[in-house]
Enzyme design. Structure first.
Site, PDB file in Angstrom:
ATOM      1  N   GLU A  81       0.875  -1.244   0.157  1.00 38.69           N
ATOM      2  CA  GLU A  81       0.060  -0.187  -0.071  1.00 38.69           C
ATOM      3  C   GLU A  81       0.756   1.351   0.042  1.00 38.69           C
ATOM      4  O   GLU A  81       0.488   2.235  -0.731  1.00 38.69           O
ATOM      5  CB  GLU A  81      -0.961  -0.014   1.360  1.00 38.69           C
ATOM      6  CG  GLU A  81      -1.967  -1.019   0.995  1.00 38.69           C
ATOM      7  CD  GLU A  81      -2.446  -1.645   2.208  1.00 38.69           C
ATOM      8  OE1 GLU A  81      -2.443  -1.304   3.482  1.00 38.69           O
ATOM      9  OE2 GLU A  81      -3.383  -2.712   1.998  1.00 38.69           O
ATOM     10  N   SER A 130      -5.160 -11.965   3.084  1.00 37.64           N
ATOM     11  CA  SER A 130      -6.407 -12.865   3.564  1.00 37.64           C
ATOM     12  C   SER A 130      -6.020 -14.024   4.506  1.00 37.64           C
ATOM     13  O   SER A 130      -7.103 -14.835   4.397  1.00 37.64           O
ATOM     14  CB  SER A 130      -7.194 -12.993   2.362  1.00 37.64           C
ATOM     15  OG  SER A 130      -7.601 -11.876   1.509  1.00 37.64           O
TER      16      SER A 130
HETATM   17  P1  13P Z   1      -5.478  -8.693   4.581  1.00 42.31           P
HETATM   18  O1  13P Z   1      -5.166  -9.768   5.770  1.00 42.31           O
HETATM   19  O2  13P Z   1      -6.448  -7.828   5.073  1.00 42.31           O
HETATM   20  O3  13P Z   1      -5.675  -9.327   3.359  1.00 42.31           O
HETATM   21  O4  13P Z   1      -3.994  -7.658   4.498  1.00 42.31           O
HETATM   22  C1  13P Z   1      -3.028  -8.297   4.459  1.00 42.31           C
HETATM   23  C2  13P Z   1      -1.893  -7.350   4.672  1.00 42.31           C
HETATM   24  O5  13P Z   1      -1.713  -6.348   3.799  1.00 42.31           O
HETATM   25  C3  13P Z   1      -0.967  -7.270   5.840  1.00 42.31           C
HETATM   26  O6  13P Z   1       0.214  -6.482   5.666  1.00 42.31           O
END
Ligand code: 13P
Length: 249
Positions: free
Chosen positions: A96, A212
């Site tokens: 991100e 996930s």
């Molecule tokens: P999720 O577990 O919500 O898919 O996010 C994973 C993540 O980006 C952890 O850094």
């Protein structure tokens, strides 16, 4: 045998009062685990989380840092600042941040070096997009990201780096890589580390899976030969659910 490390990444969620309550709730649920438990929390939760987690087996990390020690970088937080309040871990290069905040392989590498300067342990994220996966480029992308992230580090520093393999298409989508695919990708990352730093270093590096992860798939993933735990987003926001992932055995 490598230890299992389960880290929560709260992302931009949780106010200080929620963080305190979460850690109070989580503490008894994970007190007997042999796995390492880390919560990577927003900056505004760090101090409260560190205080609440004192005398527990829960460790606290940040989600980003700057690569300079100090200076005119409005809005940034340095590794030295994190260390000054006893933060232990820091996520570096989350997808991100790469996607929305111009994080590059070069800045990731600089941040890792600055983290070590301040005795912080980096959790370094690598992972391919859906497009790259469909083009058959997964291995190329993730081994290159790993190589560039670790460039110039000593063997000892590489051993103390946690890598999180997070396929971008699996983050927050409910889609998980199959345990075989995740394990194979992680093996490729480990092979790349072996190629550059030797088998001994590669064997001791913790490499997590992220994307996930939830209580219903944690066991299958974490029991694979090369998956040393997970970096958990959404499912780390509820203490009970997160504790089940920590206690996956
Ligand atoms: P999720 O577990 O919500 O898919 O996010 C994973 C993540 O980006 C952890 O850094």
């Amino acid at each position: 045998m490598r230890r299992k490390v389960i880290a929560g990444n709260w992302k931009m969620n949780m106010l200080p009062n929620e963080a305190i309550k979460f850690i109070e709730d989580l503490t008894p649920l994970v007190k007997d685990t042999k796995n390492e438990v880390i919560l990577c929390v927003p900056y505004t939760d760090l101090f409260y989380s560190l205080l609440t987690a004192q005398n527990t087996n829960i460790k606290i990390g940040a989600q980003n840092m700057h690569f300079e020690e100090s200076g005119a970088y409005t809005g940034e937080v340095s590794g030295k600042m994190l260390k000054s309040i006893n933060v232990e871990y820091v996520i570096i290069g989350h997808s991100e941040r790469r996607q929305y905040f111009n994080e590059t392989d070069e800045s990731v590498n600089k941040k890792i070096k600055e983290a070590f300067e301040n005795e912080l342990k980096p959790i370094v994220c690598v992972g391919e997009t859906l497009e790259e996966k469909e083009a058959g480029k997964t291995v190329e992308i993730i081994t290159k990201q790993t190589e560039l992230a670790l460039e110039g580090l000593t063997d000892e520093q590489v051993k103390n780096t946690i890598i999180a393999y997070e396929p971008i298409w699996a983050i927050g989508t409910g889609k998980t890589a199959t345990s075989e695919d995740a394990n194979n990708s992680i093996k490729e990352i480990r092979n790349k580390i072996a190629e550059i730093y030797g088998q001994e270093v590669a064997k001791s590096v913790i490499i997590q899976y992220g994307g996930s992860v939830k209580s219903s798939n944690a066991k299958e993933l974490f029991e694979m030969s090369d998956i040393d735990g997970g970096l958990v987003g959404g499912a780390s926001l509820k203490a009970e659910e997160f504790s089940k992932i920590v206690n996956f055995e």
